[in-house]
Design a protein around this motif. Sequence first.
Motif, PDB file in Angstrom:
ATOM      1  N   ASP A   6       5.135  -2.232  17.104  1.00  0.00           N
ATOM      2  CA  ASP A   6       6.213  -3.143  16.832  1.00  0.00           C
ATOM      3  C   ASP A   6       5.875  -4.627  16.663  1.00  0.00           C
ATOM      4  O   ASP A   6       6.351  -5.324  15.851  1.00  0.00           O
ATOM      5  CB  ASP A   6       7.350  -2.901  18.181  1.00  0.00           C
ATOM      6  N   ALA A   7       4.786  -4.907  17.430  1.00  0.00           N
ATOM      7  CA  ALA A   7       4.551  -6.309  17.615  1.00  0.00           C
ATOM      8  C   ALA A   7       3.713  -6.754  16.296  1.00  0.00           C
ATOM      9  O   ALA A   7       3.658  -7.811  15.607  1.00  0.00           O
ATOM     10  CB  ALA A   7       3.321  -6.663  18.765  1.00  0.00           C
ATOM     11  N   CYS A   8       2.934  -5.632  15.583  1.00  0.00           N
ATOM     12  CA  CYS A   8       2.530  -5.771  14.215  1.00  0.00           C
ATOM     13  C   CYS A   8       3.359  -5.791  13.307  1.00  0.00           C
ATOM     14  O   CYS A   8       3.166  -6.590  12.408  1.00  0.00           O
ATOM     15  CB  CYS A   8       1.409  -4.768  14.031  1.00  0.00           C
ATOM     16  N   VAL A   9       4.479  -4.609  13.221  1.00  0.00           N
ATOM     17  CA  VAL A   9       5.433  -4.605  12.088  1.00  0.00           C
ATOM     18  C   VAL A   9       5.992  -5.864  11.843  1.00  0.00           C
ATOM     19  O   VAL A   9       6.443  -6.239  10.626  1.00  0.00           O
ATOM     20  CB  VAL A   9       6.091  -3.532  12.350  1.00  0.00           C
ATOM     21  N   ARG A  10       6.616  -6.654  13.086  1.00  0.00           N
ATOM     22  CA  ARG A  10       7.297  -7.763  12.937  1.00  0.00           C
ATOM     23  C   ARG A  10       6.714  -8.795  12.071  1.00  0.00           C
ATOM     24  O   ARG A  10       7.302  -9.874  11.829  1.00  0.00           O
ATOM     25  CB  ARG A  10       7.821  -8.422  13.986  1.00  0.00           C
ATOM     26  N   LEU A  11       5.307  -8.927  11.878  1.00  0.00           N
ATOM     27  CA  LEU A  11       4.463  -9.996  11.284  1.00  0.00           C
ATOM     28  C   LEU A  11       4.335  -9.568   9.865  1.00  0.00           C
ATOM     29  O   LEU A  11       3.619 -10.307   9.025  1.00  0.00           O
ATOM     30  CB  LEU A  11       3.285 -10.303  12.012  1.00  0.00           C
ATOM     31  N   LEU A  12       4.585  -8.339   9.357  1.00  0.00           N
ATOM     32  CA  LEU A  12       4.278  -7.995   8.084  1.00  0.00           C
ATOM     33  C   LEU A  12       5.212  -8.919   7.168  1.00  0.00           C
ATOM     34  O   LEU A  12       6.290  -9.095   7.129  1.00  0.00           O
ATOM     35  CB  LEU A  12       4.518  -6.553   8.059  1.00  0.00           C
ATOM     36  N   PRO A  13       4.715  -9.050   5.753  1.00  0.00           N
ATOM     37  CA  PRO A  13       5.353  -9.835   4.903  1.00  0.00           C
ATOM     38  C   PRO A  13       6.770  -9.273   4.653  1.00  0.00           C
ATOM     39  O   PRO A  13       6.835  -8.048   4.185  1.00  0.00           O
ATOM     40  CB  PRO A  13       4.496  -9.905   3.663  1.00  0.00           C
ATOM     41  N   GLY A  14       7.871  -9.941   4.409  1.00  0.00           N
ATOM     42  CA  GLY A  14       9.253  -9.515   4.049  1.00  0.00           C
ATOM     43  C   GLY A  14       9.976  -8.616   5.187  1.00  0.00           C
ATOM     44  O   GLY A  14      10.971  -8.174   5.193  1.00  0.00           O
ATOM     45  N   VAL A  15       9.302  -8.423   6.478  1.00  0.00           N
ATOM     46  CA  VAL A  15       9.904  -7.991   7.528  1.00  0.00           C
ATOM     47  C   VAL A  15      11.038  -8.603   8.383  1.00  0.00           C
ATOM     48  O   VAL A  15      12.153  -8.287   8.620  1.00  0.00           O
ATOM     49  CB  VAL A  15       8.947  -7.313   8.629  1.00  0.00           C
TER      50      VAL A  15
END
Length: 256
Positions: free
Chosen positions: A159-168
């Motif tokens: 979850d911590a990583c996904v929120r930093l992905l472009p477009g999220v």
Amino acid sequence: MPSPTTIWRATILTLFPEMFPGPLGVSLAGRALSSGLWALEARDIRDSATDRHRSVDDTPAGGGPGMVLRADVLAAAIDAADTASEVARHRPRLLMSPRGRPLTQSQVAELAAGPGPLIVCGRFEGIDERVIGARGLEEVSIGDYVLSGGELAAMVLIDACVRLLPGVMGKQESGTDESFSEGLLEYPQYTRPQTFEGQPIPEILLSGDHARVAAWRRAESEALTRARRPDLWAARPNQAPSPKSRQNRPKNTTDG
């Protein structure tokens, strides 16, 4: 939308694949997952067992309570996951473990910038130590406490990583102007109503003076960090520990 070969992908090795996506399937991460901004694969470690009982564990060498995940079965599960992935050679292999290196925002940002990790979720008394070295697993901890297994810890990391992905996230600033982004805790936030139970929003936030607001927020972040996380404050360049942290530091010790 990213192409299938460049999409950020998390591969989970677990005895309970039915736990996924779980919380990762709703809200911000869930919408991004449905939109194809990232991918999740949960693989059952038992699929790599070789006997008819699908055994994955055995008693600890040297005696003691509980069971330990076998090195041969887990290694086979890791190898099978790597064979199925086009980016296997370039992705980190993580083991969620209370004895691991504490997860930090900088490590999260580094993981988010890569292809996505393979994450091993331990159970029972842990996993055979030999597979950690043989398959290059990096142990990662989300805190100084023990969970029933690594699945919930893996969800926290993802979850911590996904929120930093472009477009999220809707606004990119949301990922940079928050706690730990600069080694500081986030400043206090306010919104309507202007007065709540006799407590008004600080006047400076309603002034329209962006420079003064930014300075106030910076000062609040620094004050909160000094008061609540003297360890973070002391780790910042050119910052000394707070008086309280210096007072509580054991005497006659050296930094290793």
